[in-house]
Design an enzyme around this catalytic site. Structure first.
Site, mmCIF file in Angstrom:
data_model
loop_
_atom_site.group_PDB
_atom_site.id
_atom_site.type_symbol
_atom_site.label_atom_id
_atom_site.label_comp_id
_atom_site.label_asym_id
_atom_site.label_seq_id
_atom_site.Cartn_x
_atom_site.Cartn_y
_atom_site.Cartn_z
ATOM 1 C CE LYS A 136 -3.830 -2.404 2.313
ATOM 2 N NZ LYS A 136 -4.787 -2.400 3.452
ATOM 3 C CE1 TYR A 189 -9.174 -3.415 0.370
ATOM 4 C CE2 TYR A 189 -8.462 -1.287 -0.472
ATOM 5 C CZ TYR A 189 -8.190 -2.463 0.212
ATOM 6 O OH TYR A 189 -6.931 -2.681 0.743
ATOM 7 C CG ASN A 231 -3.618 -2.786 6.940
ATOM 8 O OD1 ASN A 231 -3.469 -2.297 5.824
ATOM 9 N ND2 ASN A 231 -4.666 -3.535 7.275
ATOM 10 C CG HIS A 250 -4.838 -6.368 -0.682
ATOM 11 N ND1 HIS A 250 -6.091 -6.442 -0.118
ATOM 12 C CD2 HIS A 250 -4.853 -7.211 -1.747
ATOM 13 C CE1 HIS A 250 -6.830 -7.290 -0.828
ATOM 14 N NE2 HIS A 250 -6.105 -7.773 -1.811
ATOM 15 C CD GLU A 263 -8.249 -9.110 -4.262
ATOM 16 O OE1 GLU A 263 -9.106 -8.933 -3.377
ATOM 17 O OE2 GLU A 263 -7.102 -9.542 -4.022
HETATM 18 P P1 DAT Z 1 -7.749 -7.175 5.010
HETATM 19 O O1 DAT Z 1 -6.937 -6.072 4.382
HETATM 20 O O2 DAT Z 1 -7.011 -7.814 6.160
HETATM 21 O O3 DAT Z 1 -8.250 -8.169 4.004
HETATM 22 P P2 DAT Z 1 -10.448 -6.105 5.012
HETATM 23 O O4 DAT Z 1 -10.568 -6.655 3.625
HETATM 24 O O5 DAT Z 1 -11.514 -6.444 5.989
HETATM 25 O O6 DAT Z 1 -9.041 -6.499 5.668
HETATM 26 O O7 DAT Z 1 -10.368 -4.522 4.936
HETATM 27 C C1 DAT Z 1 -9.589 -3.897 3.918
HETATM 28 C C2 DAT Z 1 -8.816 -2.769 4.513
HETATM 29 O O8 DAT Z 1 -9.715 -1.798 5.048
HETATM 30 C C3 DAT Z 1 -7.935 -3.156 5.700
HETATM 31 O O9 DAT Z 1 -6.686 -3.679 5.289
HETATM 32 C C4 DAT Z 1 -7.796 -1.866 6.407
HETATM 33 C C5 DAT Z 1 -9.148 -1.201 6.202
HETATM 34 N N1 DAT Z 1 -10.030 -1.459 7.357
HETATM 35 C C6 DAT Z 1 -10.650 -2.620 7.661
HETATM 36 N N2 DAT Z 1 -11.357 -2.520 8.789
HETATM 37 C C7 DAT Z 1 -11.165 -1.246 9.207
HETATM 38 C C8 DAT Z 1 -11.630 -0.494 10.324
HETATM 39 N N3 DAT Z 1 -12.439 -1.032 11.245
HETATM 40 N N4 DAT Z 1 -11.206 0.789 10.423
HETATM 41 C C9 DAT Z 1 -10.401 1.348 9.506
HETATM 42 N N5 DAT Z 1 -9.930 0.704 8.423
HETATM 43 C C10 DAT Z 1 -10.310 -0.569 8.286
HETATM 44 MG MG MG Z 2 -9.578 -7.986 2.423
#
Ligand code: DAT
Ligand code: MG
Length: 150
Positions: free
Chosen positions: A11, A51, A114, A117, A128
């Site tokens: 990212k 997303y 974080n 991805h 994707e």
């Molecule tokens: P991942 O990236 O572990 O697959 P995800 O697909 O649920 O997680 O969410 C995509 C991204 O969105 C994640 O890397 C960071 C952001 N995100 C997820 N939950 C969040 C939250 N509660 N607050 C802020 N950002 C969040």
């Molecule tokens: Mg995800």
């Protein structure tokens, strides 16, 4: 040969903080084959597509703004159980819950920063890969395979 593929993306914060090389190195050393790689400054529309499942979440607008704030490194890695293993190597979504030794557990603290991805299912990985590499990926034989797999 092993054909499972996953979409891994450094990212914008990971690019800015100089963690690209380490993330590539971890996947290489684990034994995965690099199948595609490029630096992209994605549009908000492209990131909304990536997303799409999270549209409507309260953090969605902030997530898109963050992801569009600079270039990302888009990659495809191929190998045994690539999707699940890639997720284990990344750590938990919230870095505070990620074990040391994982990418997020070693480099991140905030869920909204974080650094990388990884696809969460084989089906989403293929979607994707199509979204980020519509031109296709590179097909080649990695001669290491006979040393990595039985
Ligand atoms: P991942 O990236 O572990 O697959 P995800 O697909 O649920 O997680 O969410 C995509 C991204 O969105 C994640 O890397 C960071 C952001 N995100 C997820 N939950 C969040 C939250 N509660 N607050 C802020 N950002 C969040
Ligand atoms: Mg995800």
């Amino acid at each position: 040969s092993v054909t499972e593929r996953t979409y891994i993306m450094v990212k914008p914060d990971g690019v800015q903080r100089g963690i690209v090389g380490d993330i590539i190195s971890r996947f290489e050393k684990r034994g995965f084959k690099l199948s595609a790689l490029k630096l992209v400054h994605a549009t908000p529309e492209h990131l909304e597509q990536h997303y799409i499942d999270l549209k409507g979440k309260p953090f969605f607008p902030g997530l898109i703004k963050y992801m569009a704030s600079g270039p990302v490194v888009a990659m495809v890695w191929t190998g045994l159980d690539a999707v699940k293993t890639g997720r284990v190597m990344l750590g938990a979504t919230n870095p505070l819950a990620s074990s040391p030794g994982t990418i997020r557990g070693d480099y991140a603290l905030a869920v909204g920063r974080n650094i990388c991805h990884g696809s969460d299912s084989v089906e989403n990985a293929e979607k994707e890969i199509q979204l980020w590499f519509p031109e296709g990926v590179v097909q080649y034989t990695n001669d290491n395979e006979k040393w990595v797999f039985e």
